[in-house]
Design an enzyme around this catalytic site. Structure first.
Site, PDB file in Angstrom:
ATOM      1  N   HIS A  45       0.820  -1.216   0.000  1.00 36.00           N
ATOM      2  CA  HIS A  45       0.000   0.000   0.000  1.00 36.00           C
ATOM      3  C   HIS A  45       0.854   1.267   0.000  1.00 36.00           C
ATOM      4  CE1 HIS A  45      -4.200  -1.714   1.225  1.00 36.00           C
ATOM      5  NE2 HIS A  45      -3.623  -2.401   0.263  1.00 36.00           N
ATOM      6  N   ASN A 103      -7.476   1.457   3.665  1.00 37.10           N
ATOM      7  CA  ASN A 103      -6.595   1.347   4.834  1.00 37.10           C
ATOM      8  C   ASN A 103      -7.299   1.520   6.171  1.00 37.10           C
ATOM      9  OD1 ASN A 103      -4.230   0.944   3.305  1.00 37.10           O
ATOM     10  ND2 ASN A 103      -3.991   3.148   2.981  1.00 37.10           N
ATOM     11  N   HIS A 108      -1.657 -13.307  -0.398  1.00 36.49           N
ATOM     12  CA  HIS A 108      -2.846 -13.707   0.365  1.00 36.49           C
ATOM     13  C   HIS A 108      -2.744 -15.163   0.832  1.00 36.49           C
ATOM     14  CE1 HIS A 108      -5.429 -10.210  -1.505  1.00 36.49           C
ATOM     15  NE2 HIS A 108      -4.494  -9.779  -0.688  1.00 36.49           N
TER      16      HIS A 108
HETATM   17  C1  HEM Z   1      -4.709  -7.638  -6.426  1.00 33.67           C
HETATM   18  C2  HEM Z   1      -5.322  -6.724  -5.734  1.00 33.67           C
HETATM   19  C3  HEM Z   1      -5.498  -6.807  -4.255  1.00 33.67           C
HETATM   20  C4  HEM Z   1      -6.657  -6.582  -3.583  1.00 33.67           C
HETATM   21  C5  HEM Z   1      -7.985  -6.179  -4.178  1.00 33.67           C
HETATM   22  C6  HEM Z   1      -6.379  -6.811  -2.189  1.00 33.67           C
HETATM   23  C7  HEM Z   1      -7.312  -6.667  -1.181  1.00 33.67           C
HETATM   24  C8  HEM Z   1      -7.103  -7.043   0.126  1.00 33.67           C
HETATM   25  C9  HEM Z   1      -8.105  -7.017   1.149  1.00 33.67           C
HETATM   26  C10 HEM Z   1      -9.539  -6.529   0.964  1.00 33.67           C
HETATM   27  C11 HEM Z   1      -7.562  -7.507   2.275  1.00 33.67           C
HETATM   28  C12 HEM Z   1      -8.250  -7.685   3.636  1.00 33.67           C
HETATM   29  C13 HEM Z   1      -8.157  -6.378   4.382  1.00 33.67           C
HETATM   30  C14 HEM Z   1      -9.003  -6.349   5.644  1.00 33.67           C
HETATM   31  O1  HEM Z   1      -9.772  -7.267   5.884  1.00 33.67           O
HETATM   32  O2  HEM Z   1      -8.875  -5.389   6.413  1.00 33.67           O
HETATM   33  C15 HEM Z   1      -6.198  -7.827   1.987  1.00 33.67           C
HETATM   34  C16 HEM Z   1      -5.299  -8.349   2.895  1.00 33.67           C
HETATM   35  C17 HEM Z   1      -3.980  -8.587   2.603  1.00 33.67           C
HETATM   36  N1  HEM Z   1      -3.326  -8.251   1.426  1.00 33.67           N
HETATM   37 FE1  HEM Z   1      -4.187  -7.761  -0.316  1.00 33.67          FE
HETATM   38  N2  HEM Z   1      -5.070  -7.166  -2.042  1.00 33.67           N
HETATM   39  C18 HEM Z   1      -4.490  -7.159  -3.271  1.00 33.67           C
HETATM   40  C19 HEM Z   1      -3.167  -7.405  -3.544  1.00 33.67           C
HETATM   41  C20 HEM Z   1      -2.195  -7.587  -2.580  1.00 33.67           C
HETATM   42  C21 HEM Z   1      -0.780  -7.518  -2.808  1.00 33.67           C
HETATM   43  C22 HEM Z   1      -0.132  -7.148  -4.139  1.00 33.67           C
HETATM   44  C23 HEM Z   1      -0.178  -7.794  -1.620  1.00 33.67           C
HETATM   45  C24 HEM Z   1       1.288  -7.848  -1.272  1.00 33.67           C
HETATM   46  C25 HEM Z   1       2.240  -8.196  -2.113  1.00 33.67           C
HETATM   47  C26 HEM Z   1      -1.224  -8.048  -0.660  1.00 33.67           C
HETATM   48  C27 HEM Z   1      -1.017  -8.439   0.641  1.00 33.67           C
HETATM   49  C28 HEM Z   1      -2.023  -8.628   1.558  1.00 33.67           C
HETATM   50  C29 HEM Z   1      -1.827  -9.275   2.846  1.00 33.67           C
HETATM   51  C30 HEM Z   1      -0.538  -9.906   3.322  1.00 33.67           C
HETATM   52  C31 HEM Z   1      -3.055  -9.224   3.505  1.00 33.67           C
HETATM   53  C32 HEM Z   1      -3.364  -9.702   4.934  1.00 33.67           C
HETATM   54  C33 HEM Z   1      -3.068  -8.542   5.868  1.00 33.67           C
HETATM   55  C34 HEM Z   1      -3.297  -8.814   7.336  1.00 33.67           C
HETATM   56  O3  HEM Z   1      -3.677  -9.916   7.727  1.00 33.67           O
HETATM   57  O4  HEM Z   1      -3.106  -7.856   8.118  1.00 33.67           O
HETATM   58  N3  HEM Z   1      -2.434  -7.880  -1.270  1.00 33.67           N
HETATM   59  N4  HEM Z   1      -5.943  -7.527   0.667  1.00 33.67           N
END
Ligand code: HEM
Ligand SMILES: *[C@@H]1O[C@H](CO)[C@@H](O)[C@H](O)[C@H]1NC(C)=O
Ligand SMILES: *[C@@H]1O[C@H](CO)[C@@H](O)[C@H](O)[C@H]1NC(C)=O
Ligand SMILES: *[C@@H]1O[C@H](CO)[C@@H](O)[C@H](O)[C@H]1NC(C)=O
Ligand SMILES: *[C@@H]1O[C@H](CO)[C@@H](O)[C@H](O)[C@H]1NC(C)=O
Length: 330
Positions: A68, A93, A193
């Protein structure tokens, strides 16, 4: 005449090759702090290890912070700034991005040995790499030398730049392309993820009346659907969370891609990498490949993380090295 035209074209081609080889990150190097803060990698590693020991999920949270940060104004730690224009207030965020206190702790440990030397943007980049490794994922050498931005951009974070879980695949791909990434990066980086959590508010639209159809999203496997429906009932607590990678939430592996093939992606933006019409000509084949080839996923993830970390860094004598990641130096 003919010869001199050929010579000119040759020169033009050489010039373009030269320009193409001059990326914006030409000043990032893996040994950037070898003289000024020789222990920075050990310090960050130790602090990330401590943070993950307290809470396993912190690895996921730190990787997401780096993502982010980089997508909004480049990897300049703009996400870490507090204030009325803070990117922390952006839709993607707010009540979602986490780990800011852990970053403060890492930064303080680095400052205590090398004051005013290591940028917050580099600390986030190293912490993301360590989070992958310490969760069982790949490691890589991290190019360093980023400097910290002076301002946050809430508007950019809100509107154009961060992908949303409710977006279509082509639109998500476009957001990656806009920052110099490609379809391979979309798939490999979505593999982050494989760890971490998502809250009901980010996927509950799929569970009962998906897009006004009166039925759940038909690309959710039935037993997972009923579990998620009980976790996230209509008008339930949107802050309850579930694993993004069902049945393998703490281990960084390729199980996430196996889940997608079995209709067990939690976010719509995950499942569409395999199940949407657009996926057939873009992402689907690579999801299948990663689901059976973990070492290719690891190699590609590492390369894509380096690419993402190279988005528009501030380098040289531009901007500053922040003392406190939350505020620009005065
Ligand atoms: C492709 C588009 C992406 C979308 C639409 C997306 C969306 C999201 C959403 C909605 C969540 C859950 C947030 C919450 O519940 O508060 C999430 C969590 C997460 N995202 Fe993504 N994401 C994307 C790509 C990425 C990328 C590129 C990375 C890192 C290289 C990433 C790493 C993570 C991680 C590690 C979590 C878990 C965070 C935690 O448990 O605190 N995501 N993402
Ligand atoms: C950004 O989005 C947040 C959350 O939806 C909203 O509160 C804020 O007013 C928006 N700000 C700007 C500048 O777009
Ligand atoms: C913030 O981002 C928006 C949209 O990307 C852009 O138009 C604007 O110039 C940026 N503002 C600053 C202060 O960088
Ligand atoms: C994406 O870029 C990488 C190099 O950064 C390249 O190896 C890969 O083939 C590209 N993928 C696509 C689909 O163009
Ligand atoms: C989640 O919790 C935050 C802060 O604790 C609260 O402000 C917000 O309204 C809650 N969101 C949902 C979707 O319930």
């Amino acid at each position: 005449m003919h010869r001199s035209r050929g010579g000119f074209n040759g020169f033009a081609v050489l010039m373009s090759v030269f320009l193409l080889c001059l990326p914006a990150n030409s000043q990032l190097t893996t040994d950037f702090y070898s003289k000024t803060c020789p222990n920075v990698l050990q310090i960050v590693r130790r602090e990330v290890m401590k943070a993950i020991k307290v809470e396993t999920r912190m690895a996921a949270s730190l990787i997401r912070l780096h993502f982010h940060d980089c997508f909004v104004n480049g990897c300049d730690a703009s996400l870490l700034l507090d204030g009325s224009d803070s990117e922390k207030l952006a839709l993607a965020n707010l009540n979602s991005a986490r780990g800011f206190e852990a970053v403060d702790t890492i930064k303080a440990a680095v400052e205590s040995q090398c004051s005013g030397v290591v940028s917050c943007a580099d600390i986030l980049t190293i912490a993301a790499r360590d989070s992958s490794l310490l969760s069982g994922g790949p490691t890589w050498k991290v190019p360093l030398g980023r400097r910290d931005g002076l301002v946050a951009n809430l508007t950019a974070a809100n509107t154009t730049q961060l992908p949303s879980p409710f977006e279509g695949l082509n639109s998500i791909i476009n957001k990656f392309v806009a920052v110099g990434l490609n379809i391979t990066d979309v798939v490999s980086l979505s593999g982050a993820h494989t760890i971490g959590q998502a809250k009901c508010a980010t996927f509950s639209n799929r569970l009962f009346d998906f897009g006004g159809t009166g039925s759940p999203d038909n690309t959710i496997e039935t037993s997972m659907l009923s579990d998620l429906q009980s976790l996230c009932p209509i008008n339930g607590d949107g802050n309850r969370t579930t694993a993004l990678d069902r049945n393998s939430q703490d281990l960084f592996d390729n199980h996430y891609f196996q889940n997608l093939i079995n209709k067990k992606g939690v976010l719509s933006s995950d499942q569409i990498l395999f199940s949407s019409d657009e996926a057939a000509s873009t992402t689907k084949a690579l999801v299948q490949t990663y689901s059976t080839n973990p070492s290719l996923f690891f190699t590609d993830f590492a390369n894509s993380m380096i690419k993402m970390g190279n988005i528009n860094p501030l380098t040289g004598s531009n901007s500053e090295i922040r003392k406190n990641c939350r505020v620009a130096n005065s």
